[in-house]
Design a protein around this motif. Sequence first.
Motif, PDB file in Angstrom:
ATOM      1  N   UNK A   1       0.818  -1.198   0.000  1.00  0.00           N
ATOM      2  CA  UNK A   1       0.000   0.000   0.000  1.00  0.00           C
ATOM      3  C   UNK A   1       0.858   1.257   0.000  1.00  0.00           C
ATOM      4  N   UNK A   2       0.498   2.222  -0.853  1.00  0.00           N
ATOM      5  CA  UNK A   2       1.216   3.486  -0.938  1.00  0.00           C
ATOM      6  C   UNK A   2       0.204   4.621  -0.824  1.00  0.00           C
ATOM      7  N   UNK A   3       0.460   5.541   0.110  1.00  0.00           N
ATOM      8  CA  UNK A   3      -0.405   6.713   0.265  1.00  0.00           C
ATOM      9  C   UNK A   3       0.431   7.948   0.527  1.00  0.00           C
ATOM     10  N   UNK A   4      -0.076   9.103   0.121  1.00  0.00           N
ATOM     11  CA  UNK A   4       0.599  10.378   0.383  1.00  0.00           C
ATOM     12  C   UNK A   4      -0.427  11.302   1.030  1.00  0.00           C
TER      13      UNK A   4
ATOM     14  N   UNK B   1      -2.851  18.819   7.292  1.00  0.00           N
ATOM     15  CA  UNK B   1      -4.235  18.392   7.508  1.00  0.00           C
ATOM     16  C   UNK B   1      -4.384  16.884   7.660  1.00  0.00           C
ATOM     17  N   UNK B   2      -3.401  16.108   7.186  1.00  0.00           N
ATOM     18  CA  UNK B   2      -3.496  14.657   7.240  1.00  0.00           C
ATOM     19  C   UNK B   2      -4.330  14.059   6.125  1.00  0.00           C
ATOM     20  N   UNK B   3      -4.920  14.882   5.253  1.00  0.00           N
ATOM     21  CA  UNK B   3      -5.776  14.363   4.192  1.00  0.00           C
ATOM     22  C   UNK B   3      -4.941  13.680   3.115  1.00  0.00           C
ATOM     23  N   UNK B   4      -5.425  12.534   2.636  1.00  0.00           N
ATOM     24  CA  UNK B   4      -4.674  11.778   1.630  1.00  0.00           C
ATOM     25  C   UNK B   4      -4.824  12.433   0.259  1.00  0.00           C
ATOM     26  N   UNK B   5      -3.662  12.612  -0.389  1.00  0.00           N
ATOM     27  CA  UNK B   5      -3.611  13.246  -1.699  1.00  0.00           C
ATOM     28  C   UNK B   5      -3.394  12.222  -2.810  1.00  0.00           C
ATOM     29  N   UNK B   6      -2.821  11.068  -2.450  1.00  0.00           N
ATOM     30  CA  UNK B   6      -2.567   9.998  -3.415  1.00  0.00           C
ATOM     31  C   UNK B   6      -2.669   8.667  -2.684  1.00  0.00           C
TER      32      UNK B   6
ATOM     33  N   UNK C   1      -8.398  10.721   6.168  1.00  0.00           N
ATOM     34  CA  UNK C   1      -7.168  11.350   6.655  1.00  0.00           C
ATOM     35  C   UNK C   1      -6.333  10.275   7.329  1.00  0.00           C
ATOM     36  N   UNK C   2      -5.124  10.646   7.748  1.00  0.00           N
ATOM     37  CA  UNK C   2      -4.256   9.655   8.380  1.00  0.00           C
ATOM     38  C   UNK C   2      -4.742   9.233   9.765  1.00  0.00           C
ATOM     39  N   UNK C   3      -5.898   9.788  10.207  1.00  0.00           N
ATOM     40  CA  UNK C   3      -6.481   9.337  11.475  1.00  0.00           C
ATOM     41  C   UNK C   3      -6.973   7.895  11.379  1.00  0.00           C
TER      42      UNK C   3
ATOM     43  N   UNK D   1       4.315  16.967   2.566  1.00  0.00           N
ATOM     44  CA  UNK D   1       3.473  15.776   2.640  1.00  0.00           C
ATOM     45  C   UNK D   1       4.230  14.645   3.335  1.00  0.00           C
ATOM     46  N   UNK D   2       3.505  13.562   3.575  1.00  0.00           N
ATOM     47  CA  UNK D   2       4.081  12.363   4.210  1.00  0.00           C
ATOM     48  C   UNK D   2       3.784  11.167   3.309  1.00  0.00           C
ATOM     49  N   UNK D   3       4.836  10.407   3.006  1.00  0.00           N
ATOM     50  CA  UNK D   3       4.701   9.197   2.197  1.00  0.00           C
ATOM     51  C   UNK D   3       4.537   8.006   3.130  1.00  0.00           C
ATOM     52  N   UNK D   4       3.482   7.217   2.907  1.00  0.00           N
ATOM     53  CA  UNK D   4       3.183   6.045   3.732  1.00  0.00           C
ATOM     54  C   UNK D   4       3.389   4.784   2.893  1.00  0.00           C
TER      55      UNK D   4
END
Length: 573
Positions: A274-277, A282-287, A324-326, A379-382
């Motif tokens: 899984x890949x998320x950005x 705000x923690x909202x996912x952009x990708x 979001x990342x919550x 941003x943060x890459x997950x």
Amino acid sequence: MCALAISSDIVATAALGRDGIIFLSASDLVIQHANEAALKMLDKVAIGLKSGTALKQFLALLSREAKFVDSDGVEAVRKALSEIGKKGEHDLPAFIVGETRISWRRIDGPSNLVVLMLRDITRSEAMTRTLNDHKFFIQHLIDVLPIPIYVKNLDGVINRCNTAFSELIGSKLDAVLGRKSSDVAPAKLDATMKAKEKPLLTKEGNISDEITFASLDGSEKAAIFAASTLKTPSGAIGGTIGSLIDITSLKKAEAEVAGAAARLTDILQKAPIGVGISDRETGKFLFFNQTFIELLGVEVESPAGADGAEPAEVSNKTPITDATDSILLSERYREKSLLEMDAMGELHDVELRIRPQGAKEARWLRTSLEPLPFEGREAVLWWVADITKQKMAARELQNKANNDELTGLANRARFMQKLNHCESVLRGTETPAAVFLLDLDGFKQVNDTLGHAAGDWVLVETARRLVRVARRADEVARLGGDEFTLVFVNKGKAAEMAKMADEILKSLAEPYVWEGKVCPIGASIGISVFDGGFCDMSEQLRRADKAMYQAKLAGKGQYALYDVEKDVDLIEE
């Protein structure tokens, strides 16, 4: 012959003039008025400018104090007096007073007046030199700048430009200067420039835009076009000054980067991990890729069908557009994790246990966090991987290591760990505790007559009954064979433990019926009751074993409390 002969509006107008003004009466050439600019300009001879002074007196003073440029003082004064006496406009001999160089002329004035206009040409010459220096500097600056720059007048003639500009439009510098842009620039470029410059030729302003054009060699180019209104020294609009920054290579690079990003996105979409950005603030996912969506239990909102029909089912999953990342981290743990990520540059192998919406069971995930610039924001890459199977396998191994495989109770190793823990907790206290050791009576006979399957069933059934009746026990374990043990901490002293033993015996005395056959099973229990002042748990287990031996000697199917006076080993000591 005084200043009163001049109206107040003429005097006021003269006061506002930048040039020096001297009013003479036309009939007798007597000074009527001199404005402030004239008095300041002629400071050394200003005394001769008083109202009522004859012009000849002023000129006599001027011949002594001033230096005339083209002739001596006497000759220059005679010429000036002659010219002033004539009607019309006449230039008078220039002179220098102090360091000020003055040119002057005679003009017919209003109300039967003669006007002498004086101009400080020292300042004008200095301004001219400054302007020439300024023009030279601007031209030099245009020449050395790597940015293509041009200057055009109102007729579209290129007065100045640099080599960078001529090369951009595909011409030599000499072939561009002094010619109209329509004669030297590519047609599309010239038309675009004229269209954008048009408002700048009527009203002061500036423009900036990205344009494309075909150069003279036919190659397609892209440029940032910027232009501003160019004004003359008088303040009138005189043309435009502009620049063309070639961004053709940049555009190609952007296209290549976009293509690479598209290829990378395609690879990430198909990745088994899984890949998320998410937006850092705000923690909202952009990708996110499909694997990420499946792991987190979210879904992509899909529009209604082509016929406008609503979806057949309403999902209880969170749409990814709102996620979001919550869904991964609590607010407190999020802040802690981001701080650790910043401190270390990245954060690896964070294990999370989540239950996606609508899922029956929880899922274990391993995630890593990395700071990442994305679409102009922090941003943060997950990276997210499902480790549920690994966790379950590890738990299974742990269960096998600590639990009895047949009954599911704690095995000997786990029970001994429990005793060690109890010992460390109880030591030095008066907390009551007890260790039970239980051995089944008749178990060997069941194995020999009914088989090992029956024996295994008896062991499992015994474990079930012990767990049910001794639910207050801190641990129930099978030590091996048909031997079981229990430990109680702070559940009472000897009387309470005796009552517990009665309840266990009563439960185990109920018939064991296996496949319609009664299994003759009973139990003998040994109990060691003590407090924290003497909590050598190995010794307590030995004492419980002694007590169980006493219970068997007494006839089985009963319990016995350890009695130190009956401990033969201790008596012999």
